[in-house]
Design a protein around this motif. Structure first.
Motif, PDB file in Angstrom:
ATOM      1  N   LEU A  66      32.333  12.442   1.178  1.00 57.48           N
ATOM      2  CA  LEU A  66      31.265  13.324   1.629  1.00 57.48           C
ATOM      3  C   LEU A  66      31.808  14.245   2.717  1.00 57.48           C
ATOM      4  O   LEU A  66      32.388  13.792   3.702  1.00 57.48           O
ATOM      5  CB  LEU A  66      30.074  12.521   2.167  1.00 57.48           C
ATOM      6  CG  LEU A  66      28.883  13.338   2.677  1.00 57.48           C
ATOM      7  CD1 LEU A  66      27.568  12.645   2.307  1.00 57.48           C
ATOM      8  CD2 LEU A  66      28.933  13.546   4.192  1.00 57.48           C
ATOM      9  N   ASP A  68      30.808  16.448   5.646  1.00 57.82           N
ATOM     10  CA  ASP A  68      29.712  16.685   6.580  1.00 57.82           C
ATOM     11  C   ASP A  68      29.941  18.072   7.196  1.00 57.82           C
ATOM     12  O   ASP A  68      30.790  18.244   8.070  1.00 57.82           O
ATOM     13  CB  ASP A  68      29.701  15.607   7.660  1.00 57.82           C
ATOM     14  CG  ASP A  68      28.362  15.522   8.364  1.00 57.82           C
ATOM     15  OD1 ASP A  68      27.683  16.551   8.443  1.00 57.82           O
ATOM     16  OD2 ASP A  68      28.008  14.433   8.852  1.00 57.82           O
ATOM     17  N   TYR A  96      27.491  17.839   2.311  1.00 56.65           N
ATOM     18  CA  TYR A  96      26.228  17.611   3.004  1.00 56.65           C
ATOM     19  C   TYR A  96      26.149  18.625   4.143  1.00 56.65           C
ATOM     20  O   TYR A  96      26.795  18.483   5.169  1.00 56.65           O
ATOM     21  CB  TYR A  96      26.131  16.188   3.535  1.00 56.65           C
ATOM     22  CG  TYR A  96      24.868  15.927   4.333  1.00 56.65           C
ATOM     23  CD1 TYR A  96      23.622  16.292   3.837  1.00 56.65           C
ATOM     24  CD2 TYR A  96      24.931  15.325   5.586  1.00 56.65           C
ATOM     25  CE1 TYR A  96      22.464  16.065   4.560  1.00 56.65           C
ATOM     26  CE2 TYR A  96      23.779  15.077   6.326  1.00 56.65           C
ATOM     27  CZ  TYR A  96      22.547  15.455   5.806  1.00 56.65           C
ATOM     28  OH  TYR A  96      21.396  15.234   6.530  1.00 56.65           O
ATOM     29  N   ASN A  98      24.539  19.773   7.041  1.00 57.34           N
ATOM     30  CA  ASN A  98      23.520  19.248   7.949  1.00 57.34           C
ATOM     31  C   ASN A  98      22.994  20.283   8.935  1.00 57.34           C
ATOM     32  O   ASN A  98      22.010  20.043   9.622  1.00 57.34           O
ATOM     33  CB  ASN A  98      24.028  18.007   8.698  1.00 57.34           C
ATOM     34  CG  ASN A  98      25.240  18.310   9.560  1.00 57.34           C
ATOM     35  OD1 ASN A  98      25.408  19.415  10.064  1.00 57.34           O
ATOM     36  ND2 ASN A  98      26.102  17.322   9.723  1.00 57.34           N
ATOM     37  N   SER A 109      31.743  24.368   0.400  1.00 50.51           N
ATOM     38  CA  SER A 109      30.557  23.650  -0.089  1.00 50.51           C
ATOM     39  C   SER A 109      30.468  23.658  -1.605  1.00 50.51           C
ATOM     40  O   SER A 109      30.263  22.611  -2.238  1.00 50.51           O
ATOM     41  CB  SER A 109      29.286  24.263   0.513  1.00 50.51           C
ATOM     42  OG  SER A 109      29.307  24.205   1.918  1.00 50.51           O
ATOM     43  N   TYR A 116      24.088  18.808  -0.961  1.00 52.56           N
ATOM     44  CA  TYR A 116      22.818  18.414  -0.348  1.00 52.56           C
ATOM     45  C   TYR A 116      22.697  19.134   0.990  1.00 52.56           C
ATOM     46  O   TYR A 116      23.700  19.390   1.658  1.00 52.56           O
ATOM     47  CB  TYR A 116      22.750  16.895  -0.134  1.00 52.56           C
ATOM     48  CG  TYR A 116      22.497  16.118  -1.414  1.00 52.56           C
ATOM     49  CD1 TYR A 116      21.217  15.678  -1.734  1.00 52.56           C
ATOM     50  CD2 TYR A 116      23.531  15.841  -2.295  1.00 52.56           C
ATOM     51  CE1 TYR A 116      20.981  14.965  -2.910  1.00 52.56           C
ATOM     52  CE2 TYR A 116      23.310  15.149  -3.473  1.00 52.56           C
ATOM     53  CZ  TYR A 116      22.027  14.706  -3.772  1.00 52.56           C
ATOM     54  OH  TYR A 116      21.794  14.016  -4.943  1.00 52.56           O
ATOM     55  N   ARG A 197      22.997  11.042   5.877  1.00 51.20           N
ATOM     56  CA  ARG A 197      24.028  10.750   4.876  1.00 51.20           C
ATOM     57  C   ARG A 197      23.602   9.592   3.999  1.00 51.20           C
ATOM     58  O   ARG A 197      23.857   9.586   2.791  1.00 51.20           O
ATOM     59  CB  ARG A 197      25.359  10.428   5.575  1.00 51.20           C
ATOM     60  CG  ARG A 197      25.948  11.611   6.337  1.00 51.20           C
ATOM     61  CD  ARG A 197      27.430  11.410   6.590  1.00 51.20           C
ATOM     62  NE  ARG A 197      27.720  10.248   7.402  1.00 51.20           N
ATOM     63  CZ  ARG A 197      28.044  10.281   8.685  1.00 51.20           C
ATOM     64  NH1 ARG A 197      28.075  11.443   9.331  1.00 51.20           N
ATOM     65  NH2 ARG A 197      28.325   9.172   9.344  1.00 51.20           N
ATOM     66  N   VAL A 200      21.608  10.724   1.219  1.00 50.97           N
ATOM     67  CA  VAL A 200      22.446  11.356   0.201  1.00 50.97           C
ATOM     68  C   VAL A 200      23.006  10.298  -0.741  1.00 50.97           C
ATOM     69  O   VAL A 200      22.972  10.440  -1.968  1.00 50.97           O
ATOM     70  CB  VAL A 200      23.599  12.162   0.838  1.00 50.97           C
ATOM     71  CG1 VAL A 200      24.564  12.661  -0.238  1.00 50.97           C
ATOM     72  CG2 VAL A 200      23.063  13.331   1.641  1.00 50.97           C
TER      73      VAL A 200
END
Length: 434
Positions: A66, A68, A96, A98, A109, A116, A197, A200
């Motif tokens: 993942l 972040d 992800y 955020n 991305s 997400y 997370r 997710v």
């Protein structure tokens, strides 16, 4: 009855023995999830961190990585390199966002298998700087290629990079597309919204997991700093400022040290970030050497031209593009000129000014006469009253004359001998080296 009792006891013992193994099996079924932070400017240093982190995740059998993400973007070349290593990875990846994925963060991305976004997050505004037709065309092609590979809406992605693209009901012409979480979700651009997370993971069907947040090493953090688009030109400027100060002051001092530090860090950031090779450093050193050789000789000739060309070419080789190299050099040049002007303005008020200015009264009363075509000084001996690198002042029979060293640096107060006169130029060498 006794036999039934013994069988029951044996069965219970077997269950008790098997239970630890069963729980161990359950523990081993936890999926390994690795978290890689993208929370800074996208630079060669960040690429180095992401590449090593992905390798570590692959070696340790991670089932999901993942990213972040919270970034305003950064260098296009670094974003492309990061995108390539993500696309080449065999591990399932998820972005992800955020907070934000702006500019080069868009490419990072959309390179992931899933995207997400946290509530209130944004993605978009990916125009290149400078926004030339060539840069935009390359960047749009890169975004489109990755979007197609990952099944994303290519028009939405390209509208984030080109304000000339209009999508009815989404973005009008003249504006870059920037999507909020709700807008991206409504357009089907992302796979979901998640407040954490963990949310997710659950959305991806992962209920049992062990999470490992991969921290960057101090070296990777250091590379990230010195390869930043804000810091790199400052390091280049530091190198040039130190070089100028070293040239105008005698001996090796703080100027030379600052020059070495500035240039070394600039090339280190490029090399360790994967943008340059040692050849660029060798070429730069050769350029410096040629300029030093040119400074030791009268006039400005082939060594000076080759020296400047070598330095410029090495900086271009150490940069991701010609445009970026020119921007770096322009910033460095402006800062160098400003600082050097300030030095000349301030130094006369300080004792250090004596190393830059001739501390000798050059009036006629003191015996000074202009250096005209005075052939009678040939083979005469005198004393250097200033440093000759290569030009300076000498004294012969109490007369102060302009002179030029014949190919070597001459210290103040050294004995010299005139070897020839060219027009108004007196050429000298150290006494004993004729």
């Amino acid at each position: 009855m006794k036999r039934l009792f013994l069988c029951s006891i044996a069965f219970l013992v077997a269950i008790l023995v098997a239970l630890p193994s069963a729980f161990t099996g359950f523990a081993q079924e936890k999926e390994k999830v690795y978290v890689i932070n993208v929370k800074s400017e996208i630079t060669p240093g960040l690429f180095s961190y992401i590449k090593s982190s992905l390798s570590k995740a692959e070696e340790e059998g991670a089932s999901l990585v993942l990213f972040d993400i919270d970034t305003y973007g950064g260098r296009i070349d670094s974003a492309v390199n990061i995108s390539d290593v993500i696309l080449e990875s065999d591990i399932k990846t998820v972005a992800y966002i955020n907070k934000r994925a702006i500019s080069a963060g868009v490419l990072v991305s959309i390179s992931c298998d899933n995207i997400y976004m946290a509530p209130g997050a944004t993605i978009g505004s990916a125009e290149t700087i400078p926004a030339t037709e060539k840069n935009i065309s390359y960047w749009k092609k890169q975004l489109k290629t990755v979007a197609e590979e990952k099944g994303r809406d290519t028009e939405l992605v390209m509208a984030m990079a080109d304000k000339d693209i209009e999508i009815e009901g989404v973005v009008e012409k003249g504006k870059l597309l920037n999507l909020t979480t709700e807008e991206a979700l409504k357009l089907g651009f992302i796979d979901g919204k998640a407040s954490s997370r963990g949310e997710v993971y659950r959305s991806l069907g992962i209920e049992s997991f062990s999470e490992n947040v991969v921290e960057s090493t101090p070296i990777e953090d250091f590379i990230n700093i010195i390869s930043s688009s804000y810091v790199a030109p400052l390091l280049l400027a530091l190198g040039f400022i130190g070089l100028v100060v070293e040239i105008i002051t005698p001996g090796f001092g703080i100027g030379g040290l600052l020059s070495i530090i500035g240039f070394s860090l600039f090339f280190m950031g490029s090399i360790m970030g994967g943008n340059a090779h040692l050849l660029s450093v060798v070429l730069f050193i050769a350029g410096i050497a040629m300029l030093i050789a040119e400074a030791a000789a009268p006039g400005f000739g082939v060594f000076g031209v080759l020296g400047i060309a070598g330095m410029v070419l090495s900086i271009v080789m150490a940069s991701s593009s010609l445009t970026l190299a020119l921007v770096y050099m322009l910033i460095a040049l402006v800062l160098t000129v400003v600082v050097v002007v300030l030095i000349f303005k301030k130094l006369p008020k300080r004792k250090l000014a004596k190393t830059l200015l001739l501390d000798t009264n050059l009036s006629k009363e003191s015996g000074f006469i202009p250096a005209k075509e005075m052939l009678e000084y040939i083979d005469r001996e005198g004393r250097a009253v200033s440093f000759l690198r290569p030009s300076g002042k000498i004294e012969i029979d109490n007369n102060i004359l302009d002179a030029v060293s014949d190919g070597e640096f001459i210290q103040k107060d050294e004995l010299v001998k005139v070897i020839r006169v060219e027009g108004s130029k007196i050429i000298v060498r150290k006494k004993g080296e004729e």
